[in-house]
Design a protein around this motif. Structure first.
Motif, mmCIF file in Angstrom:
data_model
loop_
_atom_site.group_PDB
_atom_site.id
_atom_site.type_symbol
_atom_site.label_atom_id
_atom_site.label_comp_id
_atom_site.label_asym_id
_atom_site.label_seq_id
_atom_site.Cartn_x
_atom_site.Cartn_y
_atom_site.Cartn_z
ATOM 1 N N LYS A 154 -12.222 135.277 -28.948
ATOM 2 C CA LYS A 154 -12.382 134.001 -28.256
ATOM 3 C C LYS A 154 -11.004 133.434 -27.951
ATOM 4 N N GLY A 155 -10.926 132.757 -26.811
ATOM 5 C CA GLY A 155 -9.666 132.113 -26.470
ATOM 6 C C GLY A 155 -9.746 131.447 -25.115
ATOM 7 N N TYR A 156 -8.629 130.892 -24.708
ATOM 8 C CA TYR A 156 -8.528 130.299 -23.380
ATOM 9 C C TYR A 156 -7.071 130.345 -22.936
ATOM 10 N N LYS A 157 -6.875 130.179 -21.651
ATOM 11 C CA LYS A 157 -5.523 130.153 -21.086
ATOM 12 C C LYS A 157 -5.528 129.212 -19.894
ATOM 13 N N ASN A 158 -4.568 128.290 -19.864
ATOM 14 C CA ASN A 158 -4.368 127.440 -18.691
ATOM 15 C C ASN A 158 -3.490 128.203 -17.711
ATOM 16 N N ILE A 159 -3.920 128.255 -16.472
ATOM 17 C CA ILE A 159 -3.222 129.036 -15.447
ATOM 18 C C ILE A 159 -2.972 128.158 -14.235
ATOM 19 N N ASN A 160 -1.755 128.212 -13.732
ATOM 20 C CA ASN A 160 -1.419 127.523 -12.498
ATOM 21 C C ASN A 160 -1.660 128.510 -11.347
ATOM 22 N N MET A 161 -2.557 128.166 -10.452
ATOM 23 C CA MET A 161 -2.900 129.077 -9.348
ATOM 24 C C MET A 161 -1.687 129.406 -8.482
ATOM 25 N N ILE A 162 -0.778 128.458 -8.328
ATOM 26 C CA ILE A 162 0.421 128.672 -7.507
ATOM 27 C C ILE A 162 1.255 129.828 -8.058
ATOM 28 N N ASP A 163 1.292 130.005 -9.390
ATOM 29 C CA ASP A 163 2.044 131.105 -10.011
ATOM 30 C C ASP A 163 1.548 132.470 -9.549
ATOM 31 N N TYR A 164 0.310 132.536 -9.087
ATOM 32 C CA TYR A 164 -0.286 133.794 -8.623
ATOM 33 C C TYR A 164 -0.449 133.814 -7.100
ATOM 34 N N ASN A 165 0.305 132.960 -6.440
ATOM 35 C CA ASN A 165 0.277 132.859 -4.975
ATOM 36 C C ASN A 165 -1.111 132.552 -4.432
ATOM 37 N N ILE A 166 -1.874 131.787 -5.208
ATOM 38 C CA ILE A 166 -3.202 131.372 -4.765
ATOM 39 C C ILE A 166 -3.096 129.946 -4.263
#
Length: 191
Positions: A154-166
């Motif tokens: 179990k876990g989670y991760k906050n992701i910035n879409m801009i970091d992945y060119n989204i």
């Protein structure tokens, strides 16, 4: 004088070392979930993954998790479903599903493992997350439970879409804007 036989000494040595074995496991889609939570200028939103897959090789010594050799998971972009009508097309467009068929995580190294209770561990790992063709190294902080030849992660991760060119999706001619950051939450059973 009493003398121990070499075979008996070998047996005692073997038993004192403990049993070490590698568990080769597959992610159980039926017993696993992945959600993506985001915000917009109008409301919060959620996306669920219908199908997950992955592999894991975990090193167990005397019923204790001691190492991870392989840990991966995959989500086909077409299997991401939004709760609101019309979200699926926005998701597929944002993730460039016509070019990139999956979102995937590939374990690289174990950074730390701490047993917090019987068969329950806090684990820090580093790996590569690929979204929309862009790969970035990330750290994940996981809770892992070992039971009945299975491992629940179990876990989670906050992701910035801009970091992945989204480019964060927009709707209603730009009036409705999504936030740049999303929270990916997962509960995966490897068996």
């Amino acid at each position: 004088m009493f003398r121990l036989k070499p075979a008996f000494l070998y047996l005692i040595l073997l038993l004192s070392i403990g049993t070490i074995f590698a568990q080769n496991l597959k992610l159980s889609n039926a017993q696993s979930t992945l959600q993506v939570y985001g915000t917009s200028s109008l409301h919060n939103w959620e996306v669920n993954a219908d199908k997950l897959s992955g592999d894991g090789v975990f090193i167990i010594k005397s019923d204790t998790l001691v190492n991870i050799k392989i840990l991966s998971f995959y989500v086909a972009t077409v299997d991401l479903k939004g709760e609101k009508k019309g979200m699926k097309n926005k998701i597929l467009n944002a993730l460039q599903a016509d070019k990139y068929a999956s979102v995937r995580y590939q374990f690289e190294k174990l950074d730390a493992i701490k047993q917090v209770s019987f068969n329950n561990y806090d684990v820090d790992v580093t790996g590569n997350l690929t979204i929309a063709g862009k790969t970035k190294q990330i750290e994940l902080f996981l809770n892992m439970s070992v039971f009945d030849n299975k491992i629940r992660i179990k876990g989670y991760k906050n992701i910035n879409m801009i970091d992945y060119n989204i480019k964060p999706p927009r709707a209603l001619m730009g009036i409705l804007k999504t936030g740049d950051s999303v929270k990916v939450s997962f509960d995966a059973l490897y068996q």
